[in-house]
Design a protein around this motif. Structure first.
Motif, PDB file in Angstrom:
ATOM      1  N   PRO A  40      -8.705   2.418   0.406  1.00 15.81           N
ATOM      2  CA  PRO A  40      -8.227   2.817   1.738  1.00 15.81           C
ATOM      3  C   PRO A  40      -8.847   2.024   2.895  1.00 15.81           C
ATOM      4  O   PRO A  40      -8.230   1.876   3.942  1.00 15.81           O
ATOM      5  N   GLU A  41     -10.049   1.481   2.698  1.00 13.58           N
ATOM      6  CA  GLU A  41     -10.703   0.707   3.746  1.00 13.58           C
ATOM      7  C   GLU A  41     -10.315  -0.768   3.715  1.00 13.58           C
ATOM      8  O   GLU A  41     -10.793  -1.567   4.518  1.00 13.58           O
ATOM      9  N   GLY A  42      -9.477  -1.156   2.743  1.00 13.46           N
ATOM     10  CA  GLY A  42      -9.049  -2.549   2.630  1.00 13.46           C
ATOM     11  C   GLY A  42      -9.953  -3.407   1.765  1.00 13.46           C
ATOM     12  O   GLY A  42      -9.739  -4.608   1.647  1.00 13.46           O
ATOM     13  N   ASN A  43     -10.950  -2.797   1.134  1.00 11.31           N
ATOM     14  CA  ASN A  43     -11.845  -3.533   0.237  1.00 11.31           C
ATOM     15  C   ASN A  43     -11.137  -3.817  -1.082  1.00 11.31           C
ATOM     16  O   ASN A  43     -10.431  -2.956  -1.612  1.00 11.31           O
ATOM     17  N   GLU A  44     -11.341  -5.021  -1.614  1.00 12.40           N
ATOM     18  CA  GLU A  44     -10.728  -5.409  -2.885  1.00 12.40           C
ATOM     19  C   GLU A  44     -11.755  -5.308  -4.000  1.00 12.40           C
ATOM     20  O   GLU A  44     -12.889  -5.769  -3.859  1.00 12.40           O
ATOM     21  N   HIS A  45     -11.339  -4.699  -5.126  1.00 13.44           N
ATOM     22  CA  HIS A  45     -12.206  -4.507  -6.283  1.00 13.44           C
ATOM     23  C   HIS A  45     -11.524  -5.119  -7.503  1.00 13.44           C
ATOM     24  O   HIS A  45     -10.427  -4.680  -7.882  1.00 13.44           O
ATOM     25  N   ALA A  63      -7.450   9.373  -5.883  1.00 13.68           N
ATOM     26  CA  ALA A  63      -7.343  10.760  -5.434  1.00 13.68           C
ATOM     27  C   ALA A  63      -5.992  11.009  -4.759  1.00 13.68           C
ATOM     28  O   ALA A  63      -5.337  10.067  -4.292  1.00 13.68           O
ATOM     29  N   ASP A  64      -5.583  12.271  -4.694  1.00 10.28           N
ATOM     30  CA  ASP A  64      -4.325  12.597  -4.032  1.00 10.28           C
ATOM     31  C   ASP A  64      -4.393  12.175  -2.557  1.00 10.28           C
ATOM     32  O   ASP A  64      -5.414  12.292  -1.905  1.00 10.28           O
ATOM     33  N   ASN A  65      -3.284  11.633  -2.078  1.00  6.74           N
ATOM     34  CA  ASN A  65      -3.120  11.143  -0.696  1.00  6.74           C
ATOM     35  C   ASN A  65      -4.037   9.970  -0.336  1.00  6.74           C
ATOM     36  O   ASN A  65      -4.190   9.669   0.843  1.00  6.74           O
ATOM     37  N   GLU A  66      -4.625   9.295  -1.315  1.00  2.00           N
ATOM     38  CA  GLU A  66      -5.462   8.130  -1.047  1.00  2.00           C
ATOM     39  C   GLU A  66      -4.591   6.867  -1.032  1.00  2.00           C
ATOM     40  O   GLU A  66      -3.888   6.577  -2.003  1.00  2.00           O
ATOM     41  N   THR A  67      -4.632   6.125   0.056  1.00  2.71           N
ATOM     42  CA  THR A  67      -3.877   4.877   0.149  1.00  2.71           C
ATOM     43  C   THR A  67      -4.483   3.867  -0.820  1.00  2.71           C
ATOM     44  O   THR A  67      -5.698   3.722  -0.888  1.00  2.71           O
ATOM     45  N   HIS A  68      -3.614   3.183  -1.579  1.00  2.00           N
ATOM     46  CA  HIS A  68      -4.090   2.226  -2.572  1.00  2.00           C
ATOM     47  C   HIS A  68      -3.039   1.159  -2.838  1.00  2.00           C
ATOM     48  O   HIS A  68      -1.872   1.317  -2.469  1.00  2.00           O
ATOM     49  N   CYS A  69      -3.468   0.096  -3.491  1.00  2.00           N
ATOM     50  CA  CYS A  69      -2.577  -0.998  -3.846  1.00  2.00           C
ATOM     51  C   CYS A  69      -3.185  -1.741  -5.029  1.00  2.00           C
ATOM     52  O   CYS A  69      -4.395  -1.925  -5.084  1.00  2.00           O
ATOM     53  N   PHE A  70      -2.356  -2.156  -5.961  1.00  2.00           N
ATOM     54  CA  PHE A  70      -2.786  -2.979  -7.089  1.00  2.00           C
ATOM     55  C   PHE A  70      -2.123  -4.346  -6.963  1.00  2.00           C
ATOM     56  O   PHE A  70      -0.931  -4.428  -6.681  1.00  2.00           O
ATOM     57  N   LYS A  71      -2.900  -5.422  -7.162  1.00  2.00           N
ATOM     58  CA  LYS A  71      -2.363  -6.774  -7.073  1.00  2.00           C
ATOM     59  C   LYS A  71      -2.766  -7.586  -8.300  1.00  2.00           C
ATOM     60  O   LYS A  71      -3.882  -7.450  -8.799  1.00  2.00           O
ATOM     61  N   ASN A  72      -1.852  -8.426  -8.758  1.00  3.41           N
ATOM     62  CA  ASN A  72      -2.139  -9.347  -9.841  1.00  3.41           C
ATOM     63  C   ASN A  72      -2.973 -10.503  -9.292  1.00  3.41           C
ATOM     64  O   ASN A  72      -2.605 -11.121  -8.304  1.00  3.41           O
ATOM     65  N   ARG A  73      -4.108 -10.826  -9.934  1.00  2.65           N
ATOM     66  CA  ARG A  73      -4.954 -11.940  -9.510  1.00  2.65           C
ATOM     67  C   ARG A  73      -4.850 -13.133 -10.448  1.00  2.65           C
ATOM     68  O   ARG A  73      -5.486 -14.148 -10.226  1.00  2.65           O
ATOM     69  N   GLY A  74      -4.078 -13.004 -11.513  1.00  2.55           N
ATOM     70  CA  GLY A  74      -4.056 -14.061 -12.525  1.00  2.55           C
ATOM     71  C   GLY A  74      -2.700 -14.729 -12.672  1.00  2.55           C
ATOM     72  O   GLY A  74      -1.766 -14.475 -11.917  1.00  2.55           O
ATOM     73  N   GLU A  75      -2.626 -15.574 -13.690  1.00  4.80           N
ATOM     74  CA  GLU A  75      -1.390 -16.301 -14.007  1.00  4.80           C
ATOM     75  C   GLU A  75      -0.537 -15.564 -15.034  1.00  4.80           C
ATOM     76  O   GLU A  75       0.593 -15.950 -15.287  1.00  4.80           O
ATOM     77  N   THR A  76      -1.086 -14.509 -15.652  1.00  3.55           N
ATOM     78  CA  THR A  76      -0.350 -13.748 -16.657  1.00  3.55           C
ATOM     79  C   THR A  76      -0.009 -12.366 -16.104  1.00  3.55           C
ATOM     80  O   THR A  76      -0.409 -12.008 -15.004  1.00  3.55           O
ATOM     81  N   SER A  77       0.710 -11.595 -16.889  1.00  3.00           N
ATOM     82  CA  SER A  77       1.097 -10.244 -16.471  1.00  3.00           C
ATOM     83  C   SER A  77      -0.137  -9.373 -16.256  1.00  3.00           C
ATOM     84  O   SER A  77      -1.112  -9.445 -17.012  1.00  3.00           O
ATOM     85  N   HIS A 109       0.840  -1.176   0.000  1.00  2.00           N
ATOM     86  CA  HIS A 109       0.000   0.000   0.000  1.00  2.00           C
ATOM     87  C   HIS A 109       0.884   1.238   0.000  1.00  2.00           C
ATOM     88  O   HIS A 109       1.926   1.257   0.658  1.00  2.00           O
ATOM     89  N   HIS A 110       0.460   2.223  -0.738  1.00  3.36           N
ATOM     90  CA  HIS A 110       1.210   3.471  -0.781  1.00  3.36           C
ATOM     91  C   HIS A 110       0.253   4.603  -1.138  1.00  3.36           C
ATOM     92  O   HIS A 110      -0.913   4.373  -1.416  1.00  3.36           O
ATOM     93  N   ARG A 111       0.781   5.810  -1.134  1.00  6.95           N
ATOM     94  CA  ARG A 111      -0.001   6.970  -1.540  1.00  6.95           C
ATOM     95  C   ARG A 111       0.926   8.029  -2.097  1.00  6.95           C
ATOM     96  O   ARG A 111       2.143   7.993  -1.887  1.00  6.95           O
ATOM     97  N   HIS A 112       0.350   8.969  -2.827  1.00 10.76           N
ATOM     98  CA  HIS A 112       1.078  10.063  -3.464  1.00 10.76           C
ATOM     99  C   HIS A 112       0.350  11.364  -3.153  1.00 10.76           C
ATOM    100  O   HIS A 112      -0.857  11.348  -2.909  1.00 10.76           O
ATOM    101  N   ASP A 113       1.046  12.477  -3.243  1.00 10.35           N
ATOM    102  CA  ASP A 113       0.386  13.759  -2.997  1.00 10.35           C
ATOM    103  C   ASP A 113      -0.177  14.358  -4.285  1.00 10.35           C
ATOM    104  O   ASP A 113      -0.324  15.556  -4.424  1.00 10.35           O
TER     105      ASP A 113
END
Length: 65
Positions: A22-27, A38-52, A1-5
Motif C-alpha cells: 500500500p505504501e508503494g514499496n516493492e518486495h 489483508a482485506d481492503n489492502e491495496t496491492h499489485c503483483f508484477k512480473n520481473r522476469g522473462e518467463t511466466s 493496483h487493486h483491492r478486495h473486501d
C-alpha cells in the motif's frame, strides 16, 4: 493496483515477481514464497522476469469466483 473486501493468501509457483504494498514499496518474490494480503489492502503483483510469473490465490468462499 487493486483491492478486495476479503483477505487472500498468494503462493508463488513460478517465475520472479514483485509485490507492491500500500505504501508503494516493492518486495521481490519467487517460487515457494507466500504473500498475505489483508482485506481492503491495496496491492499489485508484477512480473520481473522473462518467463511466466505464476501464482495461486486462496480466497474465502465469499471472494471472487
Amino acid at each position: 493496483h487493486h483491492r478486495h473486501d476479503f483477505p487472500h493468501l498468494v503462493k508463488i509457483e513460478a517465475g520472479q515477481g514483485t509485490v507492491i504494498d500500500p505504501e508503494g514499496n516493492e518486495h521481490p518474490v519467487g517460487p515457494g514464497d507466500y504473500v498475505y494480503v489483508a482485506d481492503n489492502e491495496t496491492h499489485c503483483f508484477k512480473n520481473r522476469g522473462e518467463t511466466s510469473f505464476e501464482f495461486v490465490c486462496v480466497v474465502p468462499e465469499r471472494g471472487e469466483k
